[in-house]
Design a protein around this motif. Structure first.
Motif, PDB file in Angstrom:
ATOM      1  N   ILE A 193      -1.891   9.166  -9.030  1.00 50.05           N
ATOM      2  CA  ILE A 193      -2.091   7.794  -8.558  1.00 50.05           C
ATOM      3  C   ILE A 193      -2.351   6.854  -9.723  1.00 50.05           C
ATOM      4  CG2 ILE A 193      -3.692   6.326  -7.250  1.00 50.05           C
ATOM      5  CD1 ILE A 193      -3.768   8.483  -5.116  1.00 50.05           C
ATOM      6  N   ASN A 194      -3.061   7.320 -10.735  1.00 51.14           N
ATOM      7  CA  ASN A 194      -3.298   6.483 -11.904  1.00 51.14           C
ATOM      8  C   ASN A 194      -1.974   6.131 -12.591  1.00 51.14           C
ATOM      9  OD1 ASN A 194      -5.090   5.197 -13.889  1.00 51.14           O
ATOM     10  ND2 ASN A 194      -4.353   6.806 -15.269  1.00 51.14           N
ATOM     11  N   GLN A 211       0.833  -1.196   0.000  1.00 52.22           N
ATOM     12  CA  GLN A 211       0.000   0.000   0.000  1.00 52.22           C
ATOM     13  C   GLN A 211       0.871   1.250   0.000  1.00 52.22           C
ATOM     14  OE1 GLN A 211      -2.371   0.715   3.505  1.00 52.22           O
ATOM     15  NE2 GLN A 211      -0.700   0.242   4.918  1.00 52.22           N
ATOM     16  N   ARG A 248       0.156   5.359   0.975  1.00 50.30           N
ATOM     17  CA  ARG A 248      -0.832   6.323   1.486  1.00 50.30           C
ATOM     18  C   ARG A 248      -0.318   7.745   1.274  1.00 50.30           C
ATOM     19  NH1 ARG A 248      -0.669   4.574   7.489  1.00 50.30           N
ATOM     20  NH2 ARG A 248       1.531   4.683   6.876  1.00 50.30           N
ATOM     21  N   PHE A 249      -1.127   8.545   0.595  1.00 48.73           N
ATOM     22  CA  PHE A 249      -0.799   9.942   0.340  1.00 48.73           C
ATOM     23  C   PHE A 249      -1.631  10.846   1.243  1.00 48.73           C
ATOM     24  CE2 PHE A 249       0.706   8.071  -3.553  1.00 48.73           C
ATOM     25  CZ  PHE A 249       1.741   8.898  -3.976  1.00 48.73           C
ATOM     26  N   VAL A 289       8.118  10.090  -7.739  1.00 50.33           N
ATOM     27  CA  VAL A 289       6.809  10.715  -7.519  1.00 50.33           C
ATOM     28  C   VAL A 289       6.906  12.225  -7.698  1.00 50.33           C
ATOM     29  CG1 VAL A 289       5.000  11.169  -5.797  1.00 50.33           C
ATOM     30  CG2 VAL A 289       5.967   8.873  -6.027  1.00 50.33           C
ATOM     31  N   PHE A 311      -3.649   2.057  -3.320  1.00 48.32           N
ATOM     32  CA  PHE A 311      -3.377   3.483  -3.131  1.00 48.32           C
ATOM     33  C   PHE A 311      -4.535   4.140  -2.394  1.00 48.32           C
ATOM     34  CE2 PHE A 311      -0.914   2.291  -6.848  1.00 48.32           C
ATOM     35  CZ  PHE A 311       0.297   2.908  -6.625  1.00 48.32           C
ATOM     36  N   SER A 312      -4.201   5.096  -1.528  1.00 51.21           N
ATOM     37  CA  SER A 312      -5.228   5.901  -0.859  1.00 51.21           C
ATOM     38  C   SER A 312      -4.701   7.319  -0.702  1.00 51.21           C
ATOM     39  CB  SER A 312      -5.593   5.318   0.509  1.00 51.21           C
ATOM     40  OG  SER A 312      -4.468   5.337   1.386  1.00 51.21           O
ATOM     41  N   ALA A 313      -5.620   8.262  -0.598  1.00 48.34           N
ATOM     42  CA  ALA A 313      -5.223   9.671  -0.447  1.00 48.34           C
ATOM     43  C   ALA A 313      -6.204  10.381   0.467  1.00 48.34           C
ATOM     44  CB  ALA A 313      -5.171  10.366  -1.805  1.00 48.34           C
ATOM     45  N   LEU A 326       1.010   6.030 -11.154  1.00 55.31           N
ATOM     46  CA  LEU A 326       1.749   5.120 -10.273  1.00 55.31           C
ATOM     47  C   LEU A 326       1.161   3.716 -10.311  1.00 55.31           C
ATOM     48  CD1 LEU A 326       2.266   7.478  -7.217  1.00 55.31           C
ATOM     49  CD2 LEU A 326       4.042   6.637  -8.763  1.00 55.31           C
ATOM     50  N   HIS A 327      -0.146   3.636 -10.466  1.00 53.19           N
ATOM     51  CA  HIS A 327      -0.801   2.323 -10.529  1.00 53.19           C
ATOM     52  C   HIS A 327      -0.292   1.519 -11.724  1.00 53.19           C
ATOM     53  CE1 HIS A 327      -3.794  -0.806 -10.472  1.00 53.19           C
ATOM     54  NE2 HIS A 327      -4.218  -0.465 -11.667  1.00 53.19           N
ATOM     55  N   THR A 356      -3.984  14.775  -7.995  1.00 55.65           N
ATOM     56  CA  THR A 356      -3.892  13.517  -7.258  1.00 55.65           C
ATOM     57  C   THR A 356      -4.412  12.306  -8.032  1.00 55.65           C
ATOM     58  OG1 THR A 356      -4.116  14.769  -5.199  1.00 55.65           O
ATOM     59  CG2 THR A 356      -4.373  12.386  -5.057  1.00 55.65           C
TER      60      THR A 356
END
Length: 345
Positions: free
Chosen positions: A125-126, A107, A109-110, A299, A137-139, A128-129, A121
């Protein structure tokens, strides 16, 4: 317990935990048991117990509690030197192991400031995915002080914030952008052939909430210019501020990211150079030193690329906006080097 009794205590701990070393370093850097507990997300009693365990191991006092802030004794200073070396070695080992396992990172977490939330954001995340398809992923978004607090409490792995943590020894701070505040005014309410300040004095000013870092920054700036604005309207969200500016024929001070977050009001407001002296803020990516290997640098680079793309296209919605208000940064800085006035959204 005095030192003699401690030296003769057969039940004194015979080993040292990494947690205890981190506690000792935190107490030394904050100068307070309570502040160390807050930084580590622990109770004051737990911090005190870890220090007691270390003093049992060392069989002597490590901290002079009669001083404010708390200072290490000579023995404490010696152990602190070794503690920092041990923790750095562990961090380097973790970083190397992380590099081997980033592809299966479970995981990430942002914690991200509001102005990034909609425009940057999801795209970040897309992207990085694509590189880490098995990672969850979570933000969480919010204002800078809230974001930094979440990060320091280890409720996030990476933070995008205008207020880096104060401790320069534990964190890496990667600059993303600096931006200058502009005048945002309801369309058509200013006579551009007349000096703006006397006109603005007669128009309602829409405040950023002063509980927010950006609100305090703007209010201090206005006070330095001896400009008094009645507090009739005050909001946290940039969208609410620009909506109110348009509704009441008023004005505010905002940054390009504030403004782009409210692009739906482009037809109702104008963005002009500020009539005050230059006021700017910077935004940073913050990571714990050594924990994620090269991932934070990647990132940061991806964030800068997305900022260049989104800001360039978004600014076209505001043709009056000065072109020199926004600069994507690239040089690394430390938390200690970041200027207080540059922070805060």
């Amino acid at each position: 317990m005095n030192d003699d009794r401690m030296a003769m205590n057969p039940e004194a701990p015979l080993d040292v935990s990494l947690r205890a070393l981190r506690v000792l370093v935190a107490v030394d850097e904050t100068g307070s048991m309570a502040k160390a507990a807050e930084r580590l997300g622990a109770s004051a009693a737990a911090v005190s117990q870890q220090i007691a365990n270390l003093e049992g191991f060392a069989r002597t006092r490590l901290l002079d509690r009669s001083e404010r802030p708390i200072r290490p004794t000579p023995a404490g200073a010696l152990l602190l030197s070794h503690a920092r070396k041990v923790l750095m070695a562990v961090a380097e080992a973790q970083a190397q192991m992380m590099e081997l396992n980033l592809s299966s990172l479970p995981q990430l977490r942002f914690a991200v400031i509001d102005d990034f939330d909609a425009s940057i954001t999801p795209r970040l995340i897309n992207a990085l995915h694509g590189a880490h398809p098995t990672t969850a992923f979570s933000a969480v978004s919010g204002r800078s002080d809230f974001i930094t607090d979440l990060f320091v409490r280890r409720e996030a792995d990476l933070a995008i914030t205008g207020l880096p943590p104060e401790d320069p020894s534990s964190y890496d701070v990667l600059p993303l952008l600096t931006e200058t505040f502009a005048l945002v005014v309801a369309k058509g309410v200013l006579d551009k052939d007349t000096a703006p300040l006397p006109q603005l004095q007669q128009k309602p000013f829409v405040h950023h909430n002063e509980k927010m870092p950006i609100g305090r920054l703007v209010e201090q700036h206005l006070r330095r210019h001896r400009f008094s604005a009645e507090r009739r309207f005050s909001f946290e969200a940039s969208r609410s501020i620009l909506a109110m500016v348009a509704m009441v024929g008023g004005w505010t001070l905002g940054t390009p990211l504030n403004i782009l977050d409210s692009a739906r009001f482009a037809a109702e407001v104008e963005v002009l150079p500020s009539p005050f002296t230059r006021l700017s803020r910077s935004v940073y990516l913050v990571t714990r030193r050594g924990e994620l290997g090269e991932l934070p640098a990647r990132v940061a680079a991806l964030s800068r690329q997305l900022l260049e793309e989104s800001v360039a296209s978004g600014l076209r919605e505001f043709p009056e906006m000065p072109s020199n208000l926004f600069e994507v940064l690239s040089e690394p800085v430390t938390a200690a080097a970041s200027a207080p006035a540059a922070a805060g959204c």
